[in-house]
Design an enzyme around this catalytic site. Sequence first.
Site, PDB file in Angstrom:
ATOM      1  N   LYS A  98       1.078  -1.230  -0.339  1.00  0.00           N
ATOM      2  CA  LYS A  98       0.150  -0.030   0.306  1.00  0.00           C
ATOM      3  C   LYS A  98       0.697   1.135   0.069  1.00  0.00           C
ATOM      4  O   LYS A  98       0.972   1.632   0.863  1.00  0.00           O
ATOM      5  CB  LYS A  98      -0.765  -0.361   1.500  1.00  0.00           C
ATOM      6  CG  LYS A  98      -2.027  -1.039   1.253  1.00  0.00           C
ATOM      7  CD  LYS A  98      -2.821  -0.942   1.982  1.00  0.00           C
ATOM      8  CE  LYS A  98      -3.994  -0.591   2.216  1.00  0.00           C
ATOM      9  NZ  LYS A  98      -5.272  -0.214   0.885  1.00  0.00           N
TER      10      LYS A  98
HETATM   11  N1  PMP Z   1      -6.659  -4.349  -2.909  1.00  0.00           N
HETATM   12  C1  PMP Z   1      -6.231  -3.312  -2.987  1.00  0.00           C
HETATM   13  C2  PMP Z   1      -5.338  -2.301  -4.297  1.00  0.00           C
HETATM   14  C3  PMP Z   1      -6.462  -2.483  -1.478  1.00  0.00           C
HETATM   15  O1  PMP Z   1      -5.813  -1.316  -1.640  1.00  0.00           O
HETATM   16  C4  PMP Z   1      -7.161  -3.537  -0.595  1.00  0.00           C
HETATM   17  C5  PMP Z   1      -7.508  -2.270   0.833  1.00  0.00           C
HETATM   18  N2  PMP Z   1      -6.378  -2.064   1.322  1.00  0.00           N
HETATM   19  C6  PMP Z   1      -7.437  -4.481  -1.010  1.00  0.00           C
HETATM   20  C7  PMP Z   1      -7.241  -5.303  -2.585  1.00  0.00           C
HETATM   21  C8  PMP Z   1      -8.143  -4.808   0.226  1.00  0.00           C
HETATM   22  O2  PMP Z   1      -7.013  -4.911   0.937  1.00  0.00           O
HETATM   23  P1  PMP Z   1      -6.942  -5.699   2.577  1.00  0.00           P
HETATM   24  O3  PMP Z   1      -8.387  -6.808   3.014  1.00  0.00           O
HETATM   25  O4  PMP Z   1      -6.192  -6.263   3.351  1.00  0.00           O
HETATM   26  O5  PMP Z   1      -8.209  -4.634   2.955  1.00  0.00           O
END
Ligand code: PMP
Length: 306
Positions: free
Chosen positions: A159
């Site tokens: 991220k």
């Molecule tokens: N893909 C992207 C590009 C994201 O930004 C997120 C959100 N964090 C997710 C998938 C889902 O990840 P998570 O379950 O860790 O929130």
Amino acid sequence: MFVNTEKKYIWKNSSFHKWDDTNIHILSHTLHYGTGVFEGVRAYMTNKGPAIFRLHDHTKRLFGAASKISLKIPFSENELNKAQCDTLNKNDLKEGYLRPIVYLGNEGLGLRAKDLSVNVAIAAWEWPSYMDPEAKKNGISVIKSSHKQYENPLHSGNKIIGTYFSNTMALHEALDNGADEAIMLDKNGYISEGSGENVFIVKNQTIFTPTPENCLNGITRQSVIQIAKDLKMQIYEKNIDYDDLLNADEAFFTGTAVEITPITIVDNKPVNNGKRGNITKELQDKFQQIISGEDSSYESWLTYTN
Ligand code: PMP
């Protein structure tokens, strides 16, 4: 997302500041070049008090992303875990969304990011539902995005702020075309992910999700894979063609914000009968039990805030 910020505090570099006074300098390197990392984390009310879902995993991912772009976070993982609990408590939040962000200072100007201060801030706010509250039952619509998830290879798995540009463009494109979300493809033309969600499909009672090489290995994604296995469902990680989504019996997104949300319309056409499927509902129900602390076998996923 607009929040009543009057009585809210943001944790910044070890102390709390009033929400409206927690600013960064206009010349922060991160503002100009996207050199920062962030997380999205959720807390839920349980019968033992507020708990943050998979806090340690989120913080680990934050540190992992920071090291990918050579940012040395001046706190330990434990310190930031505690700071996230403190931020919820300080704001008197029983449930909510947490946004830790790591960003560079403005001590020097220009692209060269050497010797700039590394700062950490954590905000928290109420966020009962990311989409329309009915979306969990009725599902949402998606379109195929013209933006590809390989536009920035560093994105995958991290991220990192600057790499979210194509995701933002993908989401805006979807909204402009009357859909709720976008489906982005990877460099090989397979399904990668939504703008902030992972994708799952169900065909003949078997669940499939893309391998994590070309998408974020979401923490909700990992949780759902574990839950499905525990429920003795058939689940596989593999490359998924866009046509597989069009022909799926069920499809759903996972993510901290959307939790588990059915995808019921793809490119204006219903997925199967256009209704939430049974497997999606079963996973949603189990996920709900877990985040509310009702299923003690997943207790290790919860960090109580006090
Ligand atoms: N893909 C992207 C590009 C994201 O930004 C997120 C959100 N964090 C997710 C998938 C889902 O990840 P998570 O379950 O860790 O929130």
